[in-house]
Design an enzyme around this catalytic site. Structure first.
Site: not given
Ligand code: MRU
Length: 368
Positions: A272, A262, A106, A55
């Site tokens: 998340n 997220d 996204r 995120a």
């Molecule tokens: O699909 P992704 O790899 O973007 O998912 C990321 C996550 O779920 C992380 O835990 C979240 O974005 C927090 S990152 C500090």
């Protein structure tokens, strides 16, 4: 020269200010490849296929991207023959289109629209408050100022993650066993990470954490990214399959769980990576504190509860084919592949932001 993951920012503006440089995360851990992106379509694609992901890193990329979009629009404005009085409206209409386009890359991480909205609002305010001679001159000044704002978003990300790490460190003891899921590491931010910041700052202080990370099916962010970045930094990290953490909790090996998120809803529910809510349930059962690390840019008070959070669904190929030499599932099998889940706020011991720790978010809410 071989690049070192710890010394390479996950995302940055290039020195000439014309492109965004990202570590292409689809190539990790095999290759540390810094990819340069300048066209909006390429940036959209990089976010969509997770070349840049997590995120906060998505938010920083989006802020830099809004600056690049504004710069390109202003270059067109300089060369086209539109009368000056039309330029302001056209500039902001095109900037809004760039924002909407990026926001569609996204759906779940709110940092994306948080960053694009921040950049757009900044541009509108700056233009109104700094009008000079004519629209074109003011647009060019606005674009310059947007560069400063995008770099502020970038720097704030670094400071925020460090502050989250410092607050988190107050919650754990030397030698603790820590579990994390997906990658909320430096690769999900500019530096430090959110959930991993406690691990990096602990290392600076000589704490001897025993870290466990889930592989995180189906895209394996834990195995490919978290295990890689923590091991590269010299931390003691052990990789687990996604179904192994409850057994470790039961035997007392895990003192705390740290995950990223997220989007945080107003009632403290947090979205998340898929699998996070299962960890929270096991942690509750075995009395292990469950901490969600979240920059305040991840809090979305417009979402009342976790049910209002849009959960991204991705292609079934990620489950059936992606990591196997040969397809492992029957042809044409139906696949359910949500990328995130929502952890109910009453399973969360605390949400850790850069501004401080919110204990018992289901009772205290998330206004900070
Ligand atoms: O699909 P992704 O790899 O973007 O998912 C990321 C996550 O779920 C992380 O835990 C979240 O974005 C927090 S990152 C500090």
């Amino acid at each position: 020269m071989t690049k070192n993951i710890a010394q390479t920012d996950t995302v940055r503006l290039s020195d000439d200010g014309n492109s965004i440089e990202i570590i292409d995360q689809t190539k990790l851990p095999g290759r540390i490849h810094v990819k340069s992106l300048s066209r909006q379509e390429d940036i959209w694609h990089a976010i969509n296929i997770l070349e840049v992901r997590g995120a906060p890193a998505i938010g920083v990329t989006a802020a830099l991207s809004m600056y690049l979009a504004a710069k390109n629009i202003s270059a067109d404005q300089k060369t086209n023959g539109n009368p000056d009085h039309m330029k302001k409206e056209r500039f902001f209409t095109r900037l809004e289109a760039a924002k909407n386009y990026l926001n569609s890359s996204r759906p779940t991480a709110v940092n994306l629209s948080w960053a694009t909205n921040r950049m757009e609002k900044f541009a509108i305010r700056f233009f109104e408050q700094n009008f000079e001679t004519d629209n074109l001159t003011t647009i060019l000044k606005t674009v310059d100022a947007m560069k400063g704002e995008a770099l502020t978003v970038w720097q704030e990300d670094i400071d925020t993650c460090r502050a989250i790490g410092e607050h988190s460190l107050s919650l754990v003891k030397e030698g603790a066993g820590l579990l994390t899921h997906c990658n909320a590491g430096k690769l999900a931010t500019v530096r430090y990470g959110t959930a991993t910041s406690v691990m990096y700052l602990g290392q600076e202080k000589g704490y001897d954490f025993k870290i466990y990370c889930d592989e995180t099916r189906p895209l394996l962010q834990g195995a490919r990214l978290t295990a890689f970045e923590l091991a590269s930094a010299g931390l003691d990290v052990t990789l687990l399959c996604d179904n192994m953490s409850a057994s470790l909790m039961k035997t007392g090996k895990i003192d705390a769980v740290f995950v990223g998120c997220d989007r945080v809803a107003a009632n403290g529910d947090t979205a998340n990576k898929i699998g996070t809510s299962l960890l929270a349930l096991s942690a509750k059962r075995y009395g292990v504190p469950f901490y969600v690390c979240a920059p305040t840019s991840t809090i979305d008070l417009n979402c009342k509860t976790g049910s209002d959070i849009v959960i991204e669904e991705r292609s079934g190929d990620e489950v059936t084919n992606m990591w196997f030499e040969r397809r492992i599932a029957p042809e044409n099998i139906k696949v359910y592949n949500p990328s995130f889940d929502v952890t109910d706020s009453d399973l969360i011991t605390a949400i850790i932001t850069e501004k401080g720790i919110i204990n018992n978010p289901s009772i205290n809410g998330v206004n900070i």
